[in-house]
Design a protein around this motif. Structure first.
Motif, mmCIF file in Angstrom:
data_model
loop_
_atom_site.group_PDB
_atom_site.id
_atom_site.type_symbol
_atom_site.label_atom_id
_atom_site.label_comp_id
_atom_site.label_asym_id
_atom_site.label_seq_id
_atom_site.Cartn_x
_atom_site.Cartn_y
_atom_site.Cartn_z
ATOM 1 N N GLY A 107 3.003 7.059 -2.585
ATOM 2 C CA GLY A 107 3.558 5.793 -3.067
ATOM 3 C C GLY A 107 4.859 6.023 -3.826
ATOM 4 N N CYS A 245 15.297 -3.975 -1.677
ATOM 5 C CA CYS A 245 13.981 -4.071 -2.315
ATOM 6 C C CYS A 245 14.089 -4.195 -3.823
ATOM 7 C CB CYS A 245 13.174 -2.808 -2.026
ATOM 8 S SG CYS A 245 12.749 -2.644 -0.291
ATOM 9 N N ASP A 250 8.647 -5.557 -4.109
ATOM 10 C CA ASP A 250 8.642 -5.056 -2.730
ATOM 11 C C ASP A 250 8.246 -3.581 -2.652
ATOM 12 O OD1 ASP A 250 9.844 -7.575 -1.821
ATOM 13 O OD2 ASP A 250 11.588 -6.844 -2.906
ATOM 14 N N LEU A 251 8.338 -2.892 -3.757
ATOM 15 C CA LEU A 251 7.974 -1.469 -3.813
ATOM 16 C C LEU A 251 7.031 -1.273 -4.994
ATOM 17 C CD1 LEU A 251 11.536 0.164 -3.550
ATOM 18 C CD2 LEU A 251 9.976 -0.395 -1.666
ATOM 19 N N THR A 255 2.788 1.783 -2.209
ATOM 20 C CA THR A 255 3.572 1.533 -1.002
ATOM 21 C C THR A 255 4.381 2.780 -0.670
ATOM 22 O OG1 THR A 255 3.701 -0.806 -1.540
ATOM 23 C CG2 THR A 255 5.349 0.036 -0.004
ATOM 24 N N THR A 256 4.291 3.243 0.570
ATOM 25 C CA THR A 256 5.008 4.467 0.933
ATOM 26 C C THR A 256 6.416 4.132 1.438
ATOM 27 O OG1 THR A 256 4.382 4.506 3.278
ATOM 28 C CG2 THR A 256 2.784 5.430 1.718
ATOM 29 N N GLU A 259 6.211 2.669 4.973
ATOM 30 C CA GLU A 259 5.782 1.266 4.942
ATOM 31 C C GLU A 259 6.939 0.366 4.499
ATOM 32 O OE1 GLU A 259 1.038 1.625 3.866
ATOM 33 O OE2 GLU A 259 2.487 1.751 2.229
ATOM 34 N N ALA A 260 7.730 0.862 3.553
ATOM 35 C CA ALA A 260 8.837 0.073 3.008
ATOM 36 C C ALA A 260 10.063 0.072 3.905
ATOM 37 C CB ALA A 260 9.197 0.602 1.619
ATOM 38 N N ARG A 296 1.239 -0.591 7.848
ATOM 39 C CA ARG A 296 1.902 -1.872 7.564
ATOM 40 C C ARG A 296 3.378 -1.595 7.332
ATOM 41 N NH1 ARG A 296 1.659 -3.182 1.447
ATOM 42 N NH2 ARG A 296 1.684 -1.065 0.648
ATOM 43 N N ARG A 298 7.374 -3.265 5.960
ATOM 44 C CA ARG A 298 8.196 -4.330 5.364
ATOM 45 C C ARG A 298 9.080 -4.963 6.436
ATOM 46 N NH1 ARG A 298 13.437 -4.384 2.826
ATOM 47 N NH2 ARG A 298 13.584 -2.166 3.308
ATOM 48 N N THR A 329 6.266 -10.459 -0.333
ATOM 49 C CA THR A 329 6.504 -9.759 -1.597
ATOM 50 C C THR A 329 7.720 -10.311 -2.346
ATOM 51 O OG1 THR A 329 7.638 -8.043 -0.327
ATOM 52 C CG2 THR A 329 5.350 -7.614 -0.946
ATOM 53 N N TYR A 345 5.069 -7.568 3.696
ATOM 54 C CA TYR A 345 4.420 -6.434 4.353
ATOM 55 C C TYR A 345 3.427 -6.996 5.358
ATOM 56 C CZ TYR A 345 6.672 -3.023 1.467
ATOM 57 O OH TYR A 345 7.621 -2.232 0.897
#
Lengths: 382, 124
Positions: A107, A245, A250-251, A255-256, A259-260, A296, A298, A329, A345
């Motif tokens: 994350g 972001c 959003d982060l 959250t990796t 994913e972002a 998942r 963004r 988000t 997401y």
């Protein structure tokens, strides 16, 4: 009866008096008394930045410097690489790069700007994270590095198509800079750090200034008839239209980077097959996701109609189904897009081909298109 | 008769019919509106029920019905141009009309001077 716990008093930036003078609506933000907007309001402030130039006080953000006690910058860069997946050894003098502080689960602890100023690295961190970042870096970075926090130092962002013209009147050298160049320079007699960057999608500069000189420089910039002060409200709508972001929305720590959709912040040297593959917290998961994708992702969203969909709005595969596939988000009405825009997401499995999904808004389902980011073309001076 | 709520709605009463909008103070606090959602004619609203949504760039806010009644008309003009609420909140920027169910509820609302002193106190 017990007394309510005493809230810590809000900190102020070196420009606090100026904000009040200009009629700002002040709000608490990350422990600071900050301007949400000035008298013209968020909508007009936003449009002014896209059309002309705006000045933002972002002095609440954390400013750090990292050096190696040996004086060899590469040692500082190598040490910082142990906590971020960006290539910092390859970051050339005079250049800045976006970097993520990751945790052991893959994350994100914080998102940072790191600049190579020749003999030191300059780091800008989020206001809400700067204390924990500092404690973490002091505990994690080796003894051969020295971390200095510039608490109280001002940070101004001058953003918009006229930013270069305005800043060049005080510092002619800035005209030669390109996007993500960074260097120390004197402005109106003050030792500043200038980078050609920002968080609006426009051309512009971020300027680190000693606290005692900040008001003077801000007033000099504001003397230009096209420069207006811009609050945090418009900063948020500008960054969202630009697809950038916001940490905390959003982060976050679960959250990796994959994913972002921030893979671009992990250069090839830190990936599988690279010279310094891995070696950062959470590298196992992050390297694996770089290869195979994440569950998942963004994405950008454009809702049908005029109603904004805000943070926390739930997303569904169809207008009727109970199958929840994601969550918004960040969402605002985008003044330049002249329509609502959002980031969310969404389950990768629901993104294959389907460009329309549904948001639940006040008990109704509304159609939402999944769209590429950014929502407005970025105007960086590359 | 013109009355005000603590949530910054105004209600103008003519017989059993009422017109409702938000105050100048409210529009200033909300900033430029970009979206307005109004109740449908025929909808039954209780006093204090969320009746409309007004949204600025950053935030959504509810507008509450000051009294119980049935919606008779919604102002389509503000749906088409939400900035009317900012430029003329007490006039062309009205939001909806009600047939009042219980006139006694009006007694609990503020008159203009009480409302003005409330917002003056808020700003201290």
């Amino acid at each position: 009866m017990t007394a309510a716990p005493q809230e810590a008093p809000l900190k102020i930036t070196p420009l606090n008096q100026l904000h009040i003078e200009l009629g700002a609506r002040m709000v608490p933000f990350a422990g600071y008394d900050m301007p949400l907007q000035y008298s013209t309001g968020i909508l007009k402030e936003h449009l002014h930045v896209r059309a002309a130039v705006g000045l933002f006080d972002v002095s609440h953000m954390g400013q750090f410097e990292l050096r190696a006690r040996s004086g060899r910058l590469e040692e500082a860069a190598r040490s910082l690489e142990s906590v971020v997946p960006a290539d910092l050894i390859g970051l050339k003098p005079g250049r800045q790069r976006y970097a993520l502080l990751t945790n052991n689960q893959g994350g994100i602890r914080d998102d940072l700007m790191v600049a190579n100023l020749g003999e030191r690295l300059a780091i800008v961190a989020n206001a809400a994270c700067k204390d924990t970042d500092e404690a973490y870096l002091r505990e994690t970075l080796p003894e051969r590095c020295e971390l200095v926090r510039h608490e109280g130092r001002a940070l101004l962002a001058l953003q918009g198509p006229l930013a270069v013209e305005v800043l060049a009147a005080l510092a002619p050298a800035v005209t030669g800079m390109r996007f993500m160049d960074a260097c120390a320079m004197s402005i109106a007699g003050a030792d500043c750090i200038v980078s050609r960057s920002g968080y609006t999608g426009e051309d512009g500069f971020e300027i680190g200034i000693p606290a005692s000189d900040a008001l003077n420089i801000a007033r000099k910039l504001l003397a230009h008839p096209q420069v207006a002060m811009i609050g945090l409200g418009a900063r948020d709508s500008l960054r969202l239209e630009a697809g950038l972001c916001l940490y905390g929305s959003d982060l976050d720590s679960i959250t990796t980077p994959v994913e972002a959709a921030l893979e671009w912040s992990i250069q090839p040297s830190r990936r599988i097959g690279g010279a310094r593959c891995g070696g950062f917290p959470g590298d196992g998961l992050i390297l694996q996701q770089l290869q195979n994708g994440a569950p998942r992702r963004r994405v950008g969203l454009r809702p049908e109609g005029r109603a904004p969909i805000r943070h926390g709005t739930r997303l569904f595969r169809t207008a009727e189904s109970d199958e929840e596939i994601g969550v918004v988000t960040s969402g605002v009405f985008g003044p330049s897009v002249n329509a609502p825009v959002a980031m969310a997401y969404v389950a990768t499995s629901a993104l294959g081909g389907a460009s329309t999904i549904y948001a639940e808004l006040r008990g109704m389902r509304i159609a939402v298109s999944v769209t590429p980011l950014p929502f407005v073309p970025t105007k960086y001076k590359r | 008769m013109l009355k005000f709520t603590t949530d910054h709605e105004w209600i103008k009463v003519e017989g059993d019919s009422a017109t409702i909008g938000i105050t100048e103070h409210a529009q200033k606090m909300l900033g430029d509106l970009v979206f307005v959602q109004l109740p449908k004619p025929g909808a039954a609203l209780d006093a204090g029920a969320a009746a409309c949504v007004v949204e600025s760039v950053k935030a959504a806010s509810d507008v509450y019905s000051p009294v119980k009644g049935e919606v008779t008309e919604a102002n389509q003009q503000v749906v088409d141009d939400p900035t009317l609420v900012n430029s003329d909140p007490a006039g062309q920027g009205w939001l909806f009309k009600l047939k009042i169910a219980d006139r006694s509820q009006l007694d609990k609302l503020m008159d203009e001077s009480a409302y003005k002193s409330m917002i003056a106190n808020d700003q201290h």
